[in-house]
Design an enzyme around this catalytic site. Structure first.
Site, PDB file in Angstrom:
ATOM      1  N   PRO A 182      -9.145  -1.783   1.505  1.00  0.00           N
ATOM      2  CA  PRO A 182      -9.531  -3.200   2.021  1.00  0.00           C
ATOM      3  C   PRO A 182      -8.240  -3.803   2.405  1.00  0.00           C
ATOM      4  CG  PRO A 182      -9.445  -3.099  -0.499  1.00  0.00           C
ATOM      5  CD  PRO A 182      -9.523  -1.632   0.049  1.00  0.00           C
ATOM      6  N   ASN A 183      -8.536  -4.314   3.599  1.00  0.00           N
ATOM      7  CA  ASN A 183      -7.724  -5.058   4.572  1.00  0.00           C
ATOM      8  C   ASN A 183      -6.562  -4.094   5.414  1.00  0.00           C
ATOM      9  OD1 ASN A 183      -8.541  -7.830   3.634  1.00  0.00           O
ATOM     10  ND2 ASN A 183      -7.381  -7.187   1.673  1.00  0.00           N
ATOM     11  N   ARG A 188      -1.635  -8.237   9.660  1.00  0.00           N
ATOM     12  CA  ARG A 188      -1.642  -8.989   8.274  1.00  0.00           C
ATOM     13  C   ARG A 188      -0.213  -8.627   7.829  1.00  0.00           C
ATOM     14  NH1 ARG A 188      -3.052  -5.878   3.107  1.00  0.00           N
ATOM     15  NH2 ARG A 188      -2.720  -7.559   1.707  1.00  0.00           N
ATOM     16  N   TYR A 193       3.984  -4.999   6.107  1.00  0.00           N
ATOM     17  CA  TYR A 193       3.288  -3.852   6.251  1.00  0.00           C
ATOM     18  C   TYR A 193       3.491  -3.270   7.983  1.00  0.00           C
ATOM     19  CZ  TYR A 193       0.313  -4.973   2.470  1.00  0.00           C
ATOM     20  OH  TYR A 193       0.180  -5.554   1.140  1.00  0.00           O
ATOM     21  N   ASN A 236      -5.319   5.641   0.903  1.00  0.00           N
ATOM     22  CA  ASN A 236      -4.792   4.488   0.652  1.00  0.00           C
ATOM     23  C   ASN A 236      -5.800   3.539   0.095  1.00  0.00           C
ATOM     24  OD1 ASN A 236      -3.513   1.971   0.691  1.00  0.00           O
ATOM     25  ND2 ASN A 236      -2.230   2.322   2.667  1.00  0.00           N
ATOM     26  N   ALA A 270      -5.558  -2.640  -2.561  1.00  0.00           N
ATOM     27  CA  ALA A 270      -5.848  -3.451  -3.683  1.00  0.00           C
ATOM     28  C   ALA A 270      -6.581  -2.757  -4.723  1.00  0.00           C
ATOM     29  CB  ALA A 270      -6.302  -4.739  -3.223  1.00  0.00           C
ATOM     30  N   GLU A 298      -2.356   9.901  -2.849  1.00  0.00           N
ATOM     31  CA  GLU A 298      -2.267   8.456  -2.907  1.00  0.00           C
ATOM     32  C   GLU A 298      -1.218   7.902  -1.948  1.00  0.00           C
ATOM     33  OE1 GLU A 298      -1.488   4.860  -6.034  1.00  0.00           O
ATOM     34  OE2 GLU A 298      -1.584   6.819  -6.870  1.00  0.00           O
ATOM     35  N   HIS A 316       0.692   4.812   0.124  1.00  0.00           N
ATOM     36  CA  HIS A 316       0.821   3.221   0.307  1.00  0.00           C
ATOM     37  C   HIS A 316       1.808   3.001   1.465  1.00  0.00           C
ATOM     38  CE1 HIS A 316      -1.376   2.412  -3.234  1.00  0.00           C
ATOM     39  NE2 HIS A 316      -0.663   3.319  -3.713  1.00  0.00           N
ATOM     40  N   ARG A 355       7.291  -4.460  -5.267  1.00  0.00           N
ATOM     41  CA  ARG A 355       6.299  -5.896  -5.091  1.00  0.00           C
ATOM     42  C   ARG A 355       5.986  -6.621  -6.299  1.00  0.00           C
ATOM     43  NH1 ARG A 355       2.291  -4.941  -0.902  1.00  0.00           N
ATOM     44  NH2 ARG A 355       2.437  -7.050  -0.853  1.00  0.00           N
TER      45      ARG A 355
END
Length: 149
Positions: free
Chosen positions: A10-11, A18, A23, A75, A78, A99, A101, A108
């Site tokens: 998502p996103n 964003r 990012y 990725n 969320a 995985e 990111h 964070r």
């Protein structure tokens, strides 16, 4: 030709606009283009999917073995922090998942520090922006060539 699946959660369709301070300005098309070019050079076909919907990603993971995918680069965004459905889909397939990111999730917000998918993936690469994806791809290339870490 070996095949990999690159899944974006998502996103990630908003990359480049964003929260660029977190990012960066690299777009999702840029990321996919970099991966596709490097994969092609290594003789690997890369398939890409971005979805804001958990079930779509679960379906894609479940289909990866049927499509002959040798690896998945994921990725989960969320979903990383709470999707037991994605975690279970990874555990249910015999395709290794890496995985990824863009940001260092451990630097964070506290809720981002825990990944429910980490226990069932091959490994995690985080904090290098688009290079996180490229590092995952290099692992894939090495493993497909028979190299060991």
């Amino acid at each position: 030709m070996k095949k990999i699946l690159v899944l974006h959660g998502p996103n990630l369709n908003l990359l480049g606009t964003r929260e660029p301070e977190i990012y960066g300005r690299t777009t999702l098309d840029d990321v996919n283009g970099m991966i596709a070019a490097r994969a092609k050079k290594a003789g690997i076909e890369a398939e890409f999917l971005q979805s804001n919907h958990e079930g779509v990603l679960v379906d894609a993971l479940q289909e990866a073995p049927k499509k002959g995918c040798a690896f998945v680069i994921l990725n989960a965004a969320a979903f990383t922090h709470y999707s037991v459905a994605i975690r279970d889909a990874i555990a249910a397939i015999d395709v290794p998942v890496i995985e990824v990111h863009l940001s260092n999730i451990h630097q964070r917000e506290e809720f981002r520090h825990h990944s429910v998918i980490s226990p069932v993936v091959m490994g995690q690469i985080a904090g290098f922006g688009a290079d996180s994806y490229m590092a995952a791809l290099e692992v894939v290339i090495r493993r497909l060539s028979g190299a060991k870490a």
